[in-house]
Enzyme design. Structure first.
Site, PDB file in Angstrom:
ATOM      1  N   GLU A 212      23.562  14.953  15.547  1.00 46.16           N
ATOM      2  CA  GLU A 212      22.223  15.441  15.219  1.00 46.16           C
ATOM      3  C   GLU A 212      21.254  14.272  15.149  1.00 46.16           C
ATOM      4  OE1 GLU A 212      23.070  17.638  11.651  1.00 46.16           O
ATOM      5  OE2 GLU A 212      22.747  15.906  10.370  1.00 46.16           O
ATOM      6  N   HIS A 254      20.033  18.127   6.262  1.00 43.76           N
ATOM      7  CA  HIS A 254      20.930  17.054   5.829  1.00 43.76           C
ATOM      8  C   HIS A 254      20.144  15.785   5.524  1.00 43.76           C
ATOM      9  CE1 HIS A 254      24.029  19.231   8.549  1.00 43.76           C
ATOM     10  NE2 HIS A 254      24.008  19.747   7.337  1.00 43.76           N
ATOM     11  N   LEU A 273      24.279   9.286  25.709  1.00 41.63           N
ATOM     12  CA  LEU A 273      25.650   9.823  25.838  1.00 41.63           C
ATOM     13  C   LEU A 273      25.921  10.239  27.285  1.00 41.63           C
ATOM     14  CD1 LEU A 273      25.856  11.866  22.514  1.00 41.63           C
ATOM     15  CD2 LEU A 273      27.490  10.104  23.194  1.00 41.63           C
ATOM     16  N   GLY A 277      28.717   8.679  30.190  1.00 45.27           N
ATOM     17  CA  GLY A 277      29.806   9.430  30.833  1.00 45.27           C
ATOM     18  C   GLY A 277      30.214  10.710  30.125  1.00 45.27           C
TER      19      GLY A 277
HETATM   20  N1  ACO Z   1      30.996  20.985 -21.403  1.00 44.17           N
HETATM   21  C1  ACO Z   1      30.321  19.941 -20.861  1.00 44.17           C
HETATM   22  N2  ACO Z   1      30.214  19.732 -19.547  1.00 44.17           N
HETATM   23  C2  ACO Z   1      30.833  20.620 -18.755  1.00 44.17           C
HETATM   24  C3  ACO Z   1      31.544  21.737 -19.247  1.00 44.17           C
HETATM   25  C4  ACO Z   1      31.609  21.899 -20.644  1.00 44.17           C
HETATM   26  N3  ACO Z   1      32.243  22.909 -21.192  1.00 44.17           N
HETATM   27  N4  ACO Z   1      32.014  22.445 -18.204  1.00 44.17           N
HETATM   28  C5  ACO Z   1      31.618  21.788 -17.074  1.00 44.17           C
HETATM   29  N5  ACO Z   1      30.925  20.694 -17.422  1.00 44.17           N
HETATM   30  C6  ACO Z   1      30.315  19.698 -16.539  1.00 44.17           C
HETATM   31  C7  ACO Z   1      31.335  18.965 -15.707  1.00 44.17           C
HETATM   32  O1  ACO Z   1      31.950  17.913 -16.453  1.00 44.17           O
HETATM   33  C8  ACO Z   1      30.466  18.450 -14.586  1.00 44.17           C
HETATM   34  O2  ACO Z   1      29.841  17.245 -15.024  1.00 44.17           O
HETATM   35  P1  ACO Z   1      29.424  16.152 -13.960  1.00 44.17           P
HETATM   36  O3  ACO Z   1      28.586  16.821 -12.924  1.00 44.17           O
HETATM   37  O4  ACO Z   1      28.717  15.118 -14.739  1.00 44.17           O
HETATM   38  O5  ACO Z   1      30.744  15.686 -13.377  1.00 44.17           O
HETATM   39  C9  ACO Z   1      29.353  19.510 -14.461  1.00 44.17           C
HETATM   40  O6  ACO Z   1      29.498  20.356 -15.594  1.00 44.17           O
HETATM   41  C10 ACO Z   1      29.387  20.324 -13.194  1.00 44.17           C
HETATM   42  O7  ACO Z   1      30.677  20.928 -12.996  1.00 44.17           O
HETATM   43  P2  ACO Z   1      31.471  20.947 -11.638  1.00 44.17           P
HETATM   44  O8  ACO Z   1      32.123  22.270 -11.567  1.00 44.17           O
HETATM   45  O9  ACO Z   1      32.341  19.748 -11.514  1.00 44.17           O
HETATM   46  O10 ACO Z   1      30.386  20.747 -10.485  1.00 44.17           O
HETATM   47  P3  ACO Z   1      29.579  21.799  -9.634  1.00 44.17           P
HETATM   48  O11 ACO Z   1      29.576  23.140 -10.242  1.00 44.17           O
HETATM   49  O12 ACO Z   1      28.264  21.159  -9.336  1.00 44.17           O
HETATM   50  O13 ACO Z   1      30.454  21.903  -8.285  1.00 44.17           O
HETATM   51  C11 ACO Z   1      30.586  21.249  -5.963  1.00 44.17           C
HETATM   52  C12 ACO Z   1      30.565  20.798  -7.433  1.00 44.17           C
HETATM   53  C13 ACO Z   1      31.841  22.067  -5.669  1.00 44.17           C
HETATM   54  C14 ACO Z   1      30.599  20.008  -5.066  1.00 44.17           C
HETATM   55  C15 ACO Z   1      29.337  22.128  -5.708  1.00 44.17           C
HETATM   56  O14 ACO Z   1      28.204  21.442  -6.134  1.00 44.17           O
HETATM   57  C16 ACO Z   1      29.182  22.502  -4.257  1.00 44.17           C
HETATM   58  O15 ACO Z   1      29.908  23.277  -3.714  1.00 44.17           O
HETATM   59  N6  ACO Z   1      28.162  21.963  -3.611  1.00 44.17           N
HETATM   60  C17 ACO Z   1      27.880  22.233  -2.223  1.00 44.17           C
HETATM   61  C18 ACO Z   1      28.404  21.099  -1.395  1.00 44.17           C
HETATM   62  C19 ACO Z   1      28.405  21.451   0.081  1.00 44.17           C
HETATM   63  O16 ACO Z   1      27.968  22.484   0.490  1.00 44.17           O
HETATM   64  N7  ACO Z   1      28.936  20.504   0.873  1.00 44.17           N
HETATM   65  C20 ACO Z   1      29.039  20.702   2.265  1.00 44.17           C
HETATM   66  C21 ACO Z   1      27.807  20.293   2.925  1.00 44.17           C
HETATM   67  S1  ACO Z   1      27.954  20.798   4.610  1.00 44.17           S
HETATM   68  C22 ACO Z   1      27.195  19.742   5.626  1.00 44.17           C
HETATM   69  O17 ACO Z   1      27.263  19.938   6.710  1.00 44.17           O
HETATM   70  C23 ACO Z   1      26.421  18.602   5.263  1.00 44.17           C
END
Ligand code: ACO
Length: 511
Positions: A212, A254, A273, A277
């Protein structure tokens, strides 16, 4: 997951007898996670620490990191440092670029592979899947990803890789391996890294690349082609040619997809590209035909013997979804006229009863004068989720009425609400991370009990410490559930119900 499909198939050389996921790391919890493996349900071990997981599963060499963008870099570095881990895939978007650069440097110096950040992962068709790539089972079957084909595919975009899996399945014998390197400015591994890898895989007969606009990654592929390092046909397209239609610089979805200087434009990269080739069509619409023609030419030349199709395995639908869609119905097991109480006999920190732990941790943190940041991040370092914080349904915009009523009552009637206010400050911090990290009803009761004990003047400090330390407060659940049990006993007698036998299929029996 393809592992499940292969298990059901049980034939190909990729057929798996054991699942490809050895264990799950979930900071703050340990035990088992039930998952389907084909038709069968299995229990996958859950570990709270990366080190413990790696020593328990020394043959697992891929670490798929689903941590948030705040934690992904630190946890990926810990994973890269494990001698058994060879590949780390980072799913999160928004990982700071300086952190990614450190991860890349460490991975390169230690001969490890980094995929992402901001990736949907990758798939080796019929064998193994990293991350969310290729979507649902239906999609995997439609894209023939349940058995290996002859095409190596690499793309920056996750969404577009799903599209291309479909295209490639329609016009070739399918994917052997597909990787999305991620949409960040600094991907852990590059398009050319994977093309060169595919070049050395005898099963891969041709490569498809989707780049891209933005960045210069495609030029390392141009160099590799010019240097004669790639011996198999490469069909490539760099998307984002529309950027020229805009008058000003455009930032696409992105982080790395930004129309910068001329060299970074899709047109310039496509041209380079082509000159090096690669088979480069004139538009995205012509990409499919270019892939088809390249594949057919290889078949004609006898360089590809198309992989024969096999009947995809039948993957049963999950009961929950089948009931929801109205396809099946399932009988209930008891009749009750008094309540719909589920989790009747479970009282513990996990199932209705975080009051003790919430009180214990809130008291300790508040008494030690920790700021909410110090408290929450300190707990995170220890791998403990803050008890009393978080809800599956309730959120910042959909507050738990019970919590609100308790707080209002306490404000009017309690001499002090010091601990409750501390819990509310903690909630303000956790809400900055996610919308559902609200103070839940257990957290509210736990902190209010601390205020009640401290404010009543009837308990010495020592007695309060003892009550909290021993864990008396979950006793409230015993009270409520005893009443419920008595009610259910009467209800059963009144309704003349027979002996209750718990359904066998409801218990996962593991050795
Ligand atoms: N008490 C205190 N904190 C808590 C508790 C609690 N009871 N429960 C959860 N938390 C905190 C966690 O410790 C975490 O803290 P941190 O962010 O400081 O580590 C925070 O809550 C968030 O929890 P998670 O479940 O770890 O994170 P999240 O819900 O944000 O999920 C994920 C992460 C899976 C990466 C999500 O954000 C996601 O799917 N994002 C999309 C990514 C994506 O689409 N990628 C592909 C891109 S495709 C491309 O082509 C570019």
């Amino acid at each position: 997951m393809p592992a499940e499909l292969n298990r059901a198939l049980g034939l190909s050389r990729f057929g798996r007898e054991t699942p490809s996921v050895a264990g799950i790391i979930n900071p703050g919890s340990e035990g088992f996670q039930k998952l389907f493996f084909g038709q069968e349900e299995i229990a996958i071990p859950v570990h709270s620490m990366i080190e413990a997981a790696c020593s328990a599963h020394p043959t697992a060499d891929v670490f798929i990191n689903f941590a948030s963008f705040r934690s992904a870099a630190a946890s990926s570095m810990s994973a890269l440092k494990q001698p058994t881990i060879r590949v780390v895939a980072i799913i999160a978007e928004g990982v700071p670029e300086s952190d990614t650069k450190q991860l890349i440097a460490y991975a390169r110096a230690n001969n490890k592979v980094l995929i992402g950040p901001a990736t949907v992962g990758g798939i080796q068709a019929g064998a193994f899947k990293i991350g969310d790539t290729a979507g649902t089972i239906d999609n995997i079957i439609q894209c023939k990803l349940y058995r290996p084909g002859s095409v190596g595919f690499v793309s920056k975009s996750g969404g577009m890789s799903n599209e291309l899996y479909n295209t490639i399945a329609r016009v070739t014998d399918g994917i052997y391996e597909g990787i999305a390197i991620g949409g960040d400015v600094f991907p852990g591994s590059t398009l050319s890294d994977h093309v060169l890898r595919f070049n050395n895989m005898p099963q891969v007969k041709m490569m498809v690349v989707l780049g891209e606009l933005g960045g210069r990654d495609e030029y390392s592929l141009v160099e590799a082609l010019k240097d004669g390092k790639v011996h198999k046909p490469v069909v490539a397209w760099v998307s984002g040619t529309c950027a020229r239609l805009f008058k000003s610089e455009v930032q696409f979805g992105h982080a790395g997809a930004k129309s910068g200087g001329e060299l970074e434009s899709a047109q310039a990269k496509n041209q380079a590209l082509r000159e090096a080739g690669a088979v480069v069509p004139t538009s995205y619409e012509a990409f499919e035909t270019a892939i088809k023609e390249t594949f057919e030419k290889l078949v004609e030349e006898g360089k590809i013997a198309p992989v024969p199709d096999v009947e995809p395995p039948q993957i049963p639908e999950d009961l929950k979804y089948a009931i929801k869609s109205g396809k099946v119905r399932a009988p209930t097991h008891i009749i009750s006229t008094i309540s719909d109480d589920r989790g009747l006999l479970t009282i513990g920190p996990r199932f209705g009863g975080a009051i003790d732990d919430a009180a214990r941790y809130f008291k300790d943190a508040c008494d030690r004068g920790l700021t909410p940041y110090e408290f929450v991040e300190g707990m995170k370092k220890k791998g403990i989720r803050v008890p009393g914080i978080g809800h599956r349904i309730k959120s910042r915009d959909n507050r738990d009425k019970r919590v609100q009523l308790l707080q209002q009552y306490a404000h009017t009637h309690f001499p002090s609400v010091k601990y409750m206010e501390y819990a509310v400050q903690v909630e303000a911090y956790t809400l900055s991370k996610a919308n559902n990290l609200v103070l839940n009803v257990d957290g509210a009761i736990g902190s209010l009990f601390l205020d009640l004990l401290a404010g009543s003047g009837m308990f010495s400090k020592q007695e309060i410490d003892e009550i909290v330390e021993i864990g008396y407060l979950n006793g409230l659940f015993v009270l409520a559930r005893s009443i419920g049990l008595i009610g259910h006993t009467f209800d059963q007698k009144r309704l003349k119900q027979p002996l209750y036998r718990h359904p066998w299929e409801d218990v996962l029996y593991t050795k």
